[in-house]
Scaffold this motif. Structure first.
Motif, PDB file in Angstrom:
ATOM      1  N   THR A  94       1.997   2.718  -3.325  1.00 19.38           N
ATOM      2  CA  THR A  94       1.092   3.547  -4.135  1.00 19.38           C
ATOM      3  C   THR A  94       1.237   5.027  -3.815  1.00 19.38           C
ATOM      4  O   THR A  94       0.694   5.860  -4.530  1.00 19.38           O
ATOM      5  N   TYR A  95       1.945   5.356  -2.741  1.00 19.14           N
ATOM      6  CA  TYR A  95       2.114   6.758  -2.351  1.00 19.14           C
ATOM      7  C   TYR A  95       3.446   7.348  -2.796  1.00 19.14           C
ATOM      8  O   TYR A  95       3.698   8.516  -2.561  1.00 19.14           O
TER       9      TYR A  95
ATOM     10  N   ASN B 103       0.304   5.168  -7.961  1.00 14.96           N
ATOM     11  CA  ASN B 103      -1.149   5.136  -7.948  1.00 14.96           C
ATOM     12  C   ASN B 103      -1.781   5.558  -9.275  1.00 14.96           C
ATOM     13  O   ASN B 103      -2.796   6.244  -9.305  1.00 14.96           O
TER      14      ASN B 103
ATOM     15  N   TYR C 175       0.829  -1.203   0.000  1.00 16.40           N
ATOM     16  CA  TYR C 175       0.000   0.000   0.000  1.00 16.40           C
ATOM     17  C   TYR C 175       0.865   1.256   0.000  1.00 16.40           C
ATOM     18  O   TYR C 175       0.552   2.238  -0.668  1.00 16.40           O
TER      19      TYR C 175
ATOM     20  N   TYR D 206      -1.996  -0.102  -7.677  1.00 13.30           N
ATOM     21  CA  TYR D 206      -2.709   1.141  -7.419  1.00 13.30           C
ATOM     22  C   TYR D 206      -3.915   0.868  -6.522  1.00 13.30           C
ATOM     23  O   TYR D 206      -4.434  -0.240  -6.471  1.00 13.30           O
ATOM     24  N   ARG D 207      -4.308   1.931  -5.799  1.00 13.10           N
ATOM     25  CA  ARG D 207      -5.474   1.821  -4.916  1.00 13.10           C
ATOM     26  C   ARG D 207      -6.726   1.677  -5.778  1.00 13.10           C
ATOM     27  O   ARG D 207      -6.858   2.324  -6.814  1.00 13.10           O
TER      28      ARG D 207
END
Length: 147
Positions: free
Chosen positions: A76-77, A82, A73, A106-107
């Motif tokens: 993705t930042y 993302n 997760y 990606y989210r």
């Protein structure tokens, strides 16, 4: 005492010309499709690397999914992350490597079936060969609460 059936078999010595001709015709008619199937099977085996390439994609997907969700997760930042085309440098193979496998993270928002800019707790994970593009890519969803 004489066998009444003995005289019936005495006159037959072999196959007639018509029987031989008919059997040759049947063998020829059945041999052609068999050889065509064999030829297409041999021609189709020219891409012998396809099964091993699929196994390598699966192995990469398993390797990525074995990571803790928080690390995936966080990927993705990073800058440029993302997006539906952003390649994760941390989880993809090294640049320039032959048959490079790239990972896209990606989210994902399941209610809209699209990319999400917010924290949904759901990731879209895709693994593909860089040279092949999206053809043959493996994709799945990974959830924060599914593990």
């Amino acid at each position: 005492m004489r066998n009444p059936h003995a005289s019936d078999c005495a006159g037959q010595g072999g196959f007639s010309y018509l029987e031989v001709l008919l059997s040759a015709l049947l063998v020829t008619a059945l041999l052609v499709p068999g050889l065509q199937a064999l030829q297409s099977g041999i021609a189709g085996s020219g891409n012998a690397l396809a099964p091993s390439k699929q196994l390598r994609l699966r192995a990469k997907m398993e390797e990525v999914l074995a990571r803790p969700f928080a690390k995936l997760y966080a990927e993705t930042y990073v800058a440029g992350g993302n997006t539906t085309s952003s390649v994760s440098a941390a989880y993809s193979d090294a640049v320039g490597q032959p048959d490079r496998r790239v990972v896209v993270l990606y989210r994902y928002d399941a209610s809209t079936n699209a990319l999400s800019g917010s924290d949904t707790g759901l990731l879209f994970v895709s693994v593909r060969y860089e040279a092949d593009g999206a053809v043959g890519a493996l994709s799945t969803l990974a959830g924060r609460w599914w593990r």
